[in-house]
Design an enzyme around this catalytic site. Structure first.
Site, PDB file in Angstrom:
ATOM      1  CG  HIS A  98      -4.643  -1.599 -12.961  1.00  0.00           C
ATOM      2  ND1 HIS A  98      -5.239  -0.680 -12.128  1.00  0.00           N
ATOM      3  CD2 HIS A  98      -5.402  -2.304 -13.706  1.00  0.00           C
ATOM      4  CE1 HIS A  98      -6.537  -0.778 -12.499  1.00  0.00           C
ATOM      5  NE2 HIS A  98      -6.748  -1.522 -13.388  1.00  0.00           N
TER       6      HIS A  98
ATOM      7  CG  MET B  88      -8.268  -5.367 -19.300  1.00  0.00           C
ATOM      8  SD  MET B  88      -8.510  -3.763 -19.580  1.00  0.00           S
ATOM      9  CE  MET B  88      -6.999  -3.159 -19.181  1.00  0.00           C
TER      10      MET B  88
ATOM     11  CB  VAL C 295      -4.997 -14.433 -17.857  1.00  0.00           C
ATOM     12  CG1 VAL C 295      -3.659 -14.875 -18.862  1.00  0.00           C
ATOM     13  CG2 VAL C 295      -4.426 -14.515 -16.425  1.00  0.00           C
ATOM     14  CB  THR C 296      -9.720 -14.305 -16.282  1.00  0.00           C
ATOM     15  OG1 THR C 296     -11.008 -14.250 -15.697  1.00  0.00           O
ATOM     16  CG2 THR C 296      -9.116 -15.723 -15.783  1.00  0.00           C
ATOM     17  CD  GLU C 297      -7.476  -9.049 -11.487  1.00  0.00           C
ATOM     18  OE1 GLU C 297      -7.280  -8.393 -10.407  1.00  0.00           O
ATOM     19  OE2 GLU C 297      -7.134  -9.373 -12.456  1.00  0.00           O
TER      20      GLU C 297
ATOM     21  CG  ASN D 140     -11.649  -1.608 -20.706  1.00  0.00           C
ATOM     22  OD1 ASN D 140     -11.300  -1.732 -21.500  1.00  0.00           O
ATOM     23  ND2 ASN D 140     -12.756  -2.164 -20.269  1.00  0.00           N
TER      24      ASN D 140
ATOM     25  CB  SER E 210      -7.771  -4.573 -11.768  1.00  0.00           C
ATOM     26  OG  SER E 210      -8.678  -5.645 -11.065  1.00  0.00           O
TER      27      SER E 210
END
Length: 245
Positions: free
Chosen positions: A143, A14, A94-96, A146, A122
């Site tokens: 948001h 992302m 960064v990571t969710e 992708n 998200s």
């Protein structure tokens, strides 16, 4: 007119996609990763990953010279202060994971001044992220979907304390990038915003239909793809990497 600068924190799928789209639209973009290896991987993702610059050249959307110009506008670094210094806004990608995002925003609070801070989450509530900074009015969600280079939609999410100018700048940015947007209010009681919540309901009903033996996964996908013109059915989407228990 001075070139506008933006920072993207996180160079995964992302983050790399967002950074690429910003740079292709004239922004000087600094991508920050936590170590040199990941920073180099982020650069490779922008250049040669799926929907990267090389794909754009191959598809005739960019020339080789234009690709070089885009890359000239991009910097990949491990220094958060260097990445954010003088930028108009910051996008976290960064990571969710809420704990990791919270730490990123605490770090951003220490090294940035008053520029807007956007999260590409998200589904986490704006308030849960904004609590990590001393001035929550700076924080909103942008948001992106992708793959960022292809998908048009951006959900902009505002909390009651979000400054109106922060939301307006996000809306202007989406328009600048040639994408479409919806601006909605935060909902701290649930995970997901507009599109993901609707998709989750469809996905659960699709799973229920298969579990009850009414139809196969392939039949569900075919019915939704051909009946509602969905580009990809829920089970095929899961096969493309979407997490689905």
């Amino acid at each position: 007119m001075a070139q506008q600068a933006a920072a993207v924190v996180g160079g995964g799928i992302m983050g790399a996609g967002i950074a690429q789209v910003l740079a292709r639209n004239g922004y000087e973009v600094r991508v920050r990763e936590i170590n040199e290896e990941l920073a180099e991987e982020a650069r490779e993702r922008v250049v040669s990953g799926n929907y990267g610059l090389e794909d754009a050249v191959e598809g005739g959307y960019l020339s080789e010279d234009e690709m070089d110009e885009v890359l000239d506008r991009m910097t990949f670094t491990t220094d958060l202060e260097e990445a954010t210094d003088g930028t108009e806004f910051v996008i976290e990608a960064v990571t969710e994971n809420l704990a990791i995002k919270g730490q990123v925003f605490r770090d951003l609070d220490e090294v940035t001044d008053d520029q807007p801070l956007y999260s590409n989450t998200s589904g986490f509530a704006v308030t849960s992220i904004a609590n990590a900074v001393s001035d929550p009015s700076r924080v909103a969600v942008t948001h992106f979907f992708n793959p960022v280079a292809v998908m048009d939609m951006v959900e902009i999410v505002q909390a009651p304390e979000t400054d109106e100018a922060v939301v307006e700048r996000a809306e202007e940015l989406v328009d600048e990038l040639g994408k479409t947007r919806v601006t909605i209010d935060d909902d701290p009681g649930s995970y997901g915003f507009l599109a993901n919540r609707c998709h989750a309901a469809m996905r659960e009903e699709a799973k229920k239909i298969v579990d009850e033996g009414i139809a196969t996964k392939e039949q569900v996908d075919k019915a939704l793809e051909d009946g509602y013109n969905l580009p990809v059915g829920p089970f095929s989407l899961a096969g493309l990497g979407e997490e689905w228990d």
